[in-house]
Design a protein around this motif. Structure first.
Motif, PDB file in Angstrom:
ATOM      1  N   ALA A  18      -4.869  -0.464   6.478  1.00 29.47           N
ATOM      2  CA  ALA A  18      -4.110  -1.713   6.504  1.00 29.47           C
ATOM      3  C   ALA A  18      -4.978  -2.872   6.977  1.00 29.47           C
ATOM      4  N   ARG A  19      -5.821  -2.612   7.978  1.00 32.64           N
ATOM      5  CA  ARG A  19      -6.725  -3.679   8.423  1.00 32.64           C
ATOM      6  C   ARG A  19      -7.690  -4.071   7.315  1.00 32.64           C
ATOM      7  N   ALA A  78      -7.041  -3.875   4.184  1.00 27.88           N
ATOM      8  CA  ALA A  78      -6.254  -4.602   3.190  1.00 27.88           C
ATOM      9  C   ALA A  78      -6.141  -6.072   3.561  1.00 27.88           C
ATOM     10  N   GLU A  79      -6.032  -6.356   4.867  1.00 24.88           N
ATOM     11  CA  GLU A  79      -6.011  -7.758   5.297  1.00 24.88           C
ATOM     12  C   GLU A  79      -7.297  -8.462   4.890  1.00 24.88           C
ATOM     13  N   ALA A 120      -0.310  -4.871   4.038  1.00 23.23           N
ATOM     14  CA  ALA A 120      -0.963  -4.765   5.344  1.00 23.23           C
ATOM     15  C   ALA A 120       0.030  -5.033   6.469  1.00 23.23           C
ATOM     16  N   THR A 129       1.211  -1.969   8.911  1.00 20.17           N
ATOM     17  CA  THR A 129       0.850  -2.132  10.322  1.00 20.17           C
ATOM     18  C   THR A 129       2.088  -2.031  11.199  1.00 20.17           C
TER      19      THR A 129
END
Length: 750
Positions: A163-164, A166-167, A188, A192
């Motif tokens: 997810a990080r 994806a940011e 994300a 998260t």
């Protein structure tokens, strides 16, 4: 906008619950998305191949080929691989939301990643990283189904890592491909929020079970994180939000019960019963095959370690007739199981029990000591085929007990067929009865199991932690309000959907089905797939007969199910023949009536024999002759009622009554009457033909006879030659005409 792929992505990103825009675009380019739809779906598998944890596992080559073909096709179009990757993720998420057949889903993810590994496009790479996230999310679900909260933490943390990233991808692609950037940014935020809560909740539950009150601050912090994720709107109105709510409710109930008394099973036994039936061969023949050759069989990857040519049953089953509860036992090596979070369980004693009555079952037994609520819940659920992946001794891959049982029973069918085929004494009776070996098979439903739990010593702990002070209890009444008691009265559900889900079970209000037959302070709880014997202070010599009767009752489900299938199969054959016969009667066809009647009569006799056999067996099993005393008979009857076996028996009786219904007799009578009518008509036709032939010959012989008379008159000079000739010719002509007319009528009668 090129070929319109961005339009499809824009529409999908606006509503990621609906992948149809992606599907429509792929279809418009001739890329056959229907093939991709099928790959992760368990429902595309033939019923006989479905395993409850993975189903039919397509080979990697098979999946790789399909996905690689799709990737090559998509690469011919601008944005094609991006749309394809989004669609693969969407159909995998859809399949995951419906089923616990995770292997098929993970296989598709792996194939997609392998097929696109060489694609250097940053947009495609960013989308494919979300497939990694999906793989880790499935691992979280697997650990949850294993009731192993701490095993959920590592894959959940890997989801947060993705997810990080994806940011970061969203920021880098904001100008390159805005729709994908928005898609990644939203994912994300949602992942998260959800998995931060999952990590906190899983750790809190794990520590709470171990330390009790000391973990209460972490439990409350996890509750706050879950509530925050719910109310933030980050996950949207999706199943993630409902799962957050379910986790939070369980944790809240745990926190509220921190000062309550908690059930601890200090000493007990758990027995898993997996009934099965063997079709196509008499049960007595199966027992003989196991007795002769079972010691040399290899089942489930393990050789049989011992064979006992008797069933280890007590005096309860002495019975009043020679038709007793007898059989043979094949003992397999003990199993040890390591849970998803590394905790050893077992050893488990594994036996195959073959019965002359036909109630065969695979039996798995283990002792239960120092088991708290979560441990009891885990032990009960281990029987289910949906239980998550664990490590079983002797296997080189993760599996679960249900899948191991399935493998044993599949190989058992092969061993029985091989043994019978090579032994003339066993093969002969089948051949004499016209039963081909190809029809001999083991029938076992993956969801058919029963758990027998006997509790002989229990305590109440002042809280959930391992070190909580305990006090031993002497009566069932002391346990009724304890945390964990509610687990004992709840059937094993097909899966686990929330952390500490058992905390939300309603307290058991089930009556003791054996009330009046057990001692004071004893209690029996029966559900559709569990029987719990709370026998505090009761000696083993009294507990073991009850365990045996609970096992026997559970094993009847396979026997009754097999008879139902057999009766239904033969009834279907009979109904098909009756339908064909009724169509023939309605159309007035006369050809093949005798063959149809003979076929119907034979099928009806076979079905009547099956019905008689089933009724005789049911009368023996549920009648007064199987066990030695009326008390034991009453116990069996009550257990059969409480566990639903009586309902199955009633269904079978209904099948037997329907099989004995009068429709077949009516059709057979109609066919018989039709055959008799056709026989009378045929006889009348034959008689008519004979009369016509006699008439034809009468014309010929009559003409010839009168011609002879004319010749005599001519010789006596009573008639001139010319007149004699004319009369003779006239008579011959008349006889010929009469004969011809008769022959014409005969031809018309054919």
């Amino acid at each position: 906008m090129g070929n319109g792929w961005l339009d499809a992505v824009e529409t999908y990103v606006a509503n990621t619950d609906d992948p149809r825009p992606l599907r429509d675009w792929l279809h418009g380019q001739g890329l056959e998305p229907a093939r991709l739809d099928r790959l992760p779906q368990w429902s595309t598998i033939e019923a006989a191949a479905v395993g409850r944890i993975g189903g039919e596992r397509p080979t990697e080559t098979h999946v790789d080929r399909w996905v690689a073909d799709a990737v090559r096709g998509a690469a011919r179009f601008e944005g094609g691989v991006v749309v394809l990757a989004l669609y693969v993720a969407a159909v995998c998420v859809e399949a995951w939301g419906r089923s616990s057949h995770y292997d098929r889903i993970v296989g598709v993810i792996t194939a997609a990643q392998r097929a696109t590994a060489a694609d250097g496009d940053p947009v495609t790479a960013a989308v494919l990283r979300q497939l990694d996230s999906l793989r880790h999310e499935i691992d979280v679900a697997r650990a949850l189904v294993c009731t192993a909260p701490m095993a959920m933490v590592p894959p959940a943390e890997r989801v947060l890592t993705v997810a990080r990233r994806a940011e970061e991808d969203a920021a880098e692609l904001a100008e390159v491909c805005p729709p994908i950037a928005r898609y990644l940014a939203r994912l994300a935020v949602a992942k998260t929020a959800y998995y931060r809560g999952i990590v906190a909740a899983a750790r809190a539950v794990g520590e709470f079970e171990a330390t009790g009150r000391a973990a209460l601050p972490k439990v409350r912090r996890a509750i706050d994180l879950l509530r925050e994720a719910e109310s933030s709107g980050a996950t949207g109105d999706t199943f993630d939000t409902t799962e957050l709510r379910a986790h939070r409710r369980s944790l809240q109930l745990l926190a509220d019960a921190v000062d309550d008394d908690w059930l601890v099973v200090e000493a007990g036994k758990i027995i898993y019963v997996y009934p099965f039936a063997i079709r196509g061969a008499p049960d007595a023949l199966v027992v003989r095959a196991a007795r002769r050759y079972g010691a040399g069989w290899r089942l489930g990857g393990h050789p049989v370690r011992w064979m006992r040519d008797f069933l280890p049953v007590g005096d309860t089953w002495e019975g009043a007739t020679e038709r007793r509860y007898e059989g043979v036992v094949l003992e397999l090596p003990d199993l040890t199981i390591t849970t998803a979070d590394g905790r050893p369980r077992g050893p488990y004693r594994v036996e195959l029990r073959f019965s002359q009555l036909g109630n065969h079952y695979l039996r798995v037994e283990s002792a239960m000591r120092d088991a708290r609520a979560g441990n009891v819940y885990e032990a009960l659920h281990r029987a289910a085929p949906e239980h998550g992946m664990e490590t079983i001794s002797g296997k080189d891959h993760e599996s679960n007990l249900g899948e191991h049982v399935r493998q044993i029973l599949t190989e058992l069918g092969q061993r029985i067929v091989h043994s019978v085929s090579h032994d003339p004494l066993l093969r002969g009776p089948l051949e004499d009865a016209g039963r081909p070996l190809s029809r001999v098979e083991v029938k076992a439903r993956p969801d058919l199991y029963h758990v027998v739990l006997s509790i002989q010593d229990a305590a109440l702990a002042a809280g959930p932690g391992r070190g909580a002070p305990r006090r031993r209890v002497n009566s069932v009444e002391e346990l009724r309000g304890a945390v964990g008691w509610q687990i004992l009265g709840h059937p094993v559900s097909e899966a686990t959907y929330a952390l500490a889900e058992w905390a939300r079970y309603t307290p058991a209000v089930r009556k003791n089905p054996l009330a009046g037959l057990t001692l004071a302070h004893e209690h029996v709880i029966a559900t559709l797939n569990t029987t719990v014997l709370v026998m505090l202070g009761t000696p083993n010599v009294m507990v073991e007969p009850l365990e045996a009767m609970a096992e026997f009752t559970a094993s009847l489900e396979g026997l009754i199910g097999a008879w139902r299938e057999k009766i239904v199969e033969y009834r279907l054959r009979l109904v098909e023949s009756m339908d064909e016969a009724e169509r023939a009667l309605a159309s007035g066809r006369i050809t093949g009536v005798g063959d149809t009647l003979a076929q119907l009569q034979n099928q009806q006799l076979v079905l009547q024999r099956l019905v008689a056999e089933a009724q005789s067996l049911l009368m023996h099993i549920f009648g007064p002759t199987l066990v030695s005393a009326e008390v034991e008979r009453d116990i069996l009857d009550r257990l059969a009622e409480a566990t639903g076996v009586n309902r199955l028996r009633a269904d079978l009786y209904e099948q037997l009554e329907q099989a004995s219904s009068g429709r077949a007799e009516a059709v057979i009578d109609a066919l018989a009457r039709l055959r008799e009518q056709r026989a009378r008509e045929n006889q009348a036709l034959r008689d008519s033909r004979q009369r016509i032939l006699v008439e034809a010959f009468a014309w010929l012989f009559g003409a010839a006879s009168i011609s002879g008379v004319i010749q005599v008159l001519h010789d006596a000079e009573w008639m001139s030659g010319a007149h004699a000739v004319r009369w003779s010719l006239s008579l011959v002509a008349l006889g010929g005409v009469g004969c011809a007319w008769a022959m014409l009528r005969l031809w018309r009668r054919k």
